[in-house]
Design a protein around this motif. Sequence first.
Motif, PDB file in Angstrom:
ATOM      1  N   ILE A 290       0.821  -1.219   0.000  1.00 10.02           N
ATOM      2  CA  ILE A 290       0.000   0.000   0.000  1.00 10.02           C
ATOM      3  C   ILE A 290       0.851   1.264   0.000  1.00 10.02           C
ATOM      4  O   ILE A 290       2.043   1.237   0.341  1.00 10.02           O
ATOM      5  CB  ILE A 290      -0.952   0.053   1.218  1.00 10.02           C
ATOM      6  CG1 ILE A 290      -0.166   0.407   2.502  1.00 10.02           C
ATOM      7  CG2 ILE A 290      -1.715  -1.244   1.375  1.00 10.02           C
ATOM      8  CD1 ILE A 290      -1.044   0.831   3.657  1.00 10.02           C
ATOM      9  N   GLN A 345      -0.602   5.239  -7.878  1.00 14.52           N
ATOM     10  CA  GLN A 345      -1.586   4.500  -8.676  1.00 14.52           C
ATOM     11  C   GLN A 345      -0.920   3.410  -9.511  1.00 14.52           C
ATOM     12  O   GLN A 345      -1.511   2.364  -9.767  1.00 14.52           O
ATOM     13  CB  GLN A 345      -2.353   5.465  -9.572  1.00 14.52           C
ATOM     14  CG  GLN A 345      -3.538   4.833 -10.287  1.00 14.52           C
ATOM     15  CD  GLN A 345      -4.304   5.846 -11.113  1.00 14.52           C
ATOM     16  OE1 GLN A 345      -3.726   6.792 -11.646  1.00 14.52           O
ATOM     17  NE2 GLN A 345      -5.614   5.666 -11.213  1.00 14.52           N
ATOM     18  N   LYS A 349      -0.910  -1.500  -4.588  1.00 17.42           N
ATOM     19  CA  LYS A 349      -2.184  -2.193  -4.753  1.00 17.42           C
ATOM     20  C   LYS A 349      -3.353  -1.349  -4.249  1.00 17.42           C
ATOM     21  O   LYS A 349      -4.448  -1.392  -4.803  1.00 17.42           O
ATOM     22  CB  LYS A 349      -2.145  -3.534  -4.001  1.00 17.42           C
ATOM     23  CG  LYS A 349      -1.085  -4.497  -4.512  1.00 17.42           C
ATOM     24  CD  LYS A 349      -1.282  -4.829  -5.982  1.00 17.42           C
ATOM     25  CE  LYS A 349      -0.229  -5.826  -6.473  1.00 17.42           C
ATOM     26  NZ  LYS A 349      -0.352  -6.072  -7.927  1.00 17.42           N
ATOM     27  N   PHE A 350      -3.106  -0.576  -3.181  1.00 18.58           N
ATOM     28  CA  PHE A 350      -4.136   0.279  -2.621  1.00 18.58           C
ATOM     29  C   PHE A 350      -3.509   1.594  -2.169  1.00 18.58           C
ATOM     30  O   PHE A 350      -2.353   1.631  -1.736  1.00 18.58           O
ATOM     31  CB  PHE A 350      -4.828  -0.375  -1.417  1.00 18.58           C
ATOM     32  CG  PHE A 350      -5.515  -1.676  -1.737  1.00 18.58           C
ATOM     33  CD1 PHE A 350      -6.779  -1.684  -2.298  1.00 18.58           C
ATOM     34  CD2 PHE A 350      -4.875  -2.885  -1.484  1.00 18.58           C
ATOM     35  CE1 PHE A 350      -7.415  -2.883  -2.596  1.00 18.58           C
ATOM     36  CE2 PHE A 350      -5.495  -4.083  -1.776  1.00 18.58           C
ATOM     37  CZ  PHE A 350      -6.767  -4.082  -2.337  1.00 18.58           C
ATOM     38  N   THR A 351      -4.282   2.659  -2.265  1.00 18.90           N
ATOM     39  CA  THR A 351      -3.837   3.973  -1.789  1.00 18.90           C
ATOM     40  C   THR A 351      -4.803   4.467  -0.727  1.00 18.90           C
ATOM     41  O   THR A 351      -6.018   4.541  -0.961  1.00 18.90           O
ATOM     42  CB  THR A 351      -3.775   4.999  -2.933  1.00 18.90           C
ATOM     43  OG1 THR A 351      -2.865   4.531  -3.937  1.00 18.90           O
ATOM     44  CG2 THR A 351      -3.299   6.347  -2.408  1.00 18.90           C
ATOM     45  N   ASP A 397      -8.449   4.693  -2.537  1.00 18.93           N
ATOM     46  CA  ASP A 397      -9.413   3.687  -2.082  1.00 18.93           C
ATOM     47  C   ASP A 397     -10.183   4.113  -0.844  1.00 18.93           C
ATOM     48  O   ASP A 397     -11.389   3.870  -0.743  1.00 18.93           O
ATOM     49  CB  ASP A 397      -8.671   2.369  -1.815  1.00 18.93           C
ATOM     50  CG  ASP A 397      -8.092   1.791  -3.095  1.00 18.93           C
ATOM     51  OD1 ASP A 397      -8.871   1.262  -3.905  1.00 18.93           O
ATOM     52  OD2 ASP A 397      -6.869   1.892  -3.292  1.00 18.93           O
ATOM     53  N   HIS A 425     -15.436   3.850  -9.915  1.00 19.51           N
ATOM     54  CA  HIS A 425     -14.610   3.760  -8.717  1.00 19.51           C
ATOM     55  C   HIS A 425     -15.369   4.346  -7.524  1.00 19.51           C
ATOM     56  O   HIS A 425     -16.139   5.307  -7.668  1.00 19.51           O
ATOM     57  CB  HIS A 425     -13.295   4.520  -8.918  1.00 19.51           C
ATOM     58  CG  HIS A 425     -12.353   4.404  -7.760  1.00 19.51           C
ATOM     59  ND1 HIS A 425     -11.719   3.229  -7.434  1.00 19.51           N
ATOM     60  CD2 HIS A 425     -11.950   5.315  -6.825  1.00 19.51           C
ATOM     61  CE1 HIS A 425     -10.954   3.409  -6.377  1.00 19.51           C
ATOM     62  NE2 HIS A 425     -11.079   4.671  -5.975  1.00 19.51           N
ATOM     63  N   VAL A 482      -4.525  -6.195   4.607  1.00 20.53           N
ATOM     64  CA  VAL A 482      -4.236  -6.200   3.170  1.00 20.53           C
ATOM     65  C   VAL A 482      -3.508  -7.497   2.863  1.00 20.53           C
ATOM     66  O   VAL A 482      -2.424  -7.757   3.388  1.00 20.53           O
ATOM     67  CB  VAL A 482      -3.385  -4.982   2.771  1.00 20.53           C
ATOM     68  CG1 VAL A 482      -3.167  -4.964   1.263  1.00 20.53           C
ATOM     69  CG2 VAL A 482      -4.063  -3.685   3.235  1.00 20.53           C
ATOM     70  N   ALA A 491      -8.231  -5.706   0.461  1.00 18.89           N
ATOM     71  CA  ALA A 491      -8.083  -4.873   1.646  1.00 18.89           C
ATOM     72  C   ALA A 491      -9.396  -4.966   2.411  1.00 18.89           C
ATOM     73  O   ALA A 491     -10.454  -4.598   1.885  1.00 18.89           O
ATOM     74  CB  ALA A 491      -7.769  -3.433   1.281  1.00 18.89           C
ATOM     75  N   LEU A 522     -12.190  -4.344  -0.278  1.00 14.01           N
ATOM     76  CA  LEU A 522     -11.749  -3.746  -1.540  1.00 14.01           C
ATOM     77  C   LEU A 522     -10.897  -4.762  -2.290  1.00 14.01           C
ATOM     78  O   LEU A 522     -10.235  -5.604  -1.681  1.00 14.01           O
ATOM     79  CB  LEU A 522     -10.925  -2.488  -1.265  1.00 14.01           C
ATOM     80  CG  LEU A 522     -11.524  -1.456  -0.307  1.00 14.01           C
ATOM     81  CD1 LEU A 522     -10.548  -0.321  -0.074  1.00 14.01           C
ATOM     82  CD2 LEU A 522     -12.845  -0.936  -0.848  1.00 14.01           C
ATOM     83  N   SER A 524      -8.070  -5.465  -5.668  1.00 13.36           N
ATOM     84  CA  SER A 524      -7.101  -4.880  -6.587  1.00 13.36           C
ATOM     85  C   SER A 524      -6.575  -5.978  -7.492  1.00 13.36           C
ATOM     86  O   SER A 524      -6.722  -7.168  -7.204  1.00 13.36           O
ATOM     87  CB  SER A 524      -5.954  -4.235  -5.805  1.00 13.36           C
ATOM     88  OG  SER A 524      -5.004  -3.657  -6.684  1.00 13.36           O
TER      89      SER A 524
END
Length: 526
Positions: A290, A345, A349-351, A397, A425, A482, A491, A522, A524
Motif C-alpha cells: 500500500i 496508482q 495495490k491500494f492507496t 481507495d 470507482h 491487506v 483490503a 476492496l 485490486s
Amino acid sequence: MRPNAQCLIAIFSIAVFVWPAFSADFRVFPYIQNPTTASMSILWFSNDDTPGRLTYRKKGTSNDTTIVSTPIRTDALAYLASENETHFGGQAPPSPFRHRVRLNDLIPATAYAYEVTQGASHFAATFTTAPTAKQPIRFIAYADCETEPESTGKHVKWVSDLRPSSVLDSTYFLDQTMGYGENLAVIAARRPDFIAIAGDLVESGGEQRDWDEFWLHNTNADGRQSIAGQIPILATPGNHEYYAGPGKGYNQPDSERAITRFRTYFEFPDNQADDARQKGRYYRVDYGPITLIALDVANNSPNQSKRDTNFMLVGEKDPEGGRAPAFGPGSRQYAWLEKQLADAQHKSKFTFVFFHHVPYSVGPHGKSPGPRDDEHDNQSGVPVRVLTPLFMRYGVDAVLAGHDEIWERSEIVGMTTTDGKQIPHTIHFYDIGTGGDGLRAPEAGLKNKYQKFIAHIDAREIWHDGVLVDGGKHYGHLEVDVLPGKTGWLAILKPVYIFPLFSADGTFLGNERRLYNDIITLSSSP
C-alpha cells in the motif's frame, strides 16, 4: 443495572490509570519511527545530556551492534510558564534531551531486538522492518484521542434515544483516560504493522503536559508492553496540534510553537518542501502493498473564506511566523499530493489518505464554513471536499479522518482512469475520531447524502434489564488487513468498537473487541 455516577466513581478508583513519575533517566522511553524495508529510527528523550547506548541485533542471533547517541536539548518541549506556575509550583522539569539513532542496512520483514541504556536505566524491545510489496500487512487507524491529564475522571456526554428510563446517567461509562487505554490495549493485542493517527493526538499542542500524557499512554518502561516501542506510529496534525492552549488559542507565534512540539516528537519521510518548517506536516509512506499519504488540512487560504478550515489559524503567508500549509489547488501541498497519487496508482495495490478534517459528516464540523452559528462552523471540514476530484482521478481507495468524533462512513462514486481506461470507482470516507475523546451524536437537521453507515443510527443499542448488551457508539478504531486473494489483492476494512461489559448488579467486568456490521472489502489486480 447500568451503574450510576457514584458507582462508576467507585469502579474507576480501582481501574483508572495512575501514571508514574518520570523515569530517573528517560523522559520518554524509546519508540520507533519512520519504517522502511531496510531502516528504522529509534528515538527517546532523557532528563540530562548523558549519551545513550543503543544495541541491536537480528532476533535469534548474537551479532550485536552498538551505537552511542548524541543528546540534543529540545527547548521546543519546555513547559509553558502557565503550566509551571499552575501545576509545578514554579519547579517544572527542564527541557529534555532528544536522542535519535537511524538503523540502516536491515532486512525486510525481519524482527530485530534492541536495547537502550540511558544512565542507570535500561529498556529492551523488538521491532519488525517493513515488508516488501508482495507481503500482507495489517494496520490500525484512529483519531481524536486528545490526551491531557484532566482526561482522568472526565466522562463525555453520551446521547441515546434508546436508553431505558431507569438509567439516568447521560455520560459514557468510561472516562476518557480509561477509554483510550482500553482502546490501545485491544490495538496492541492485534499486533498491527503500524498505527496511523489522523490528528488531534493531544488536547492542546502547545501544552507540554498533554504530550507527556500521550507518551505515557503509548510508551512504557517494559518494552514488551510499550506500543510505540514495538509498533511505529504515523501521525498527521489536527487542529488541536495547532492549538496553543487556553488563553493563547490559535494566535501566532504560539500556534507555530505548538505544532513544533508535534514535529519534534515524530520523524517523517522527507516531503522535499522548500521551507524546512513545512516538513513533517504532510508526507508519503510506502508500506508493503500500500501507499499511505498524510496531509495537513488544518488551514487553507484565503483566511476566513469558504475555502478555510480554521478561521482562527493564519497559515504559511502570515508575517508572524505561521507555516500551516494550504491544501487547495495552487498550493504546494496540492501539487505535491497530485504527484504522489499519480505515482502510487502505478506502484501500489491500494492507496489510503489520512488527515484530520473529515469532509463529509453530520457532526458539527459538517456545517459549511463561516463564523460559528447554527448553520456554520469556523473549523469546518467541508472545504476539504476540494480534494475529492483529485482522489477520484487517481483511484484513492479510502480516506481516513476524524474531527467530528462520530463513527461515520460515506461513499463517493465516480470514474477513475486505469491503464488509459475510465472505470467506475468508489472512495470510502471515514470519520474514525473515536480514539479516546468525545462520542458525539449527529447534529439535528444536518444531512450527509453520501452517508452509508453511522454508529449512532446503524448500530442500535440493545438493552436488557437496564444493562447495555450490544450496539451503540463506543471508543474504537479501524483495522485494515491487506492480503492476497484468489484473483488479486484484498483490503478488508473492519470497524472495531471497544464494548464495556457490566454484570446485572452494575459491576464493571472489562471490555470486549467487537465489530460494527459495516465491514468493507476492496479488491485490486494481482
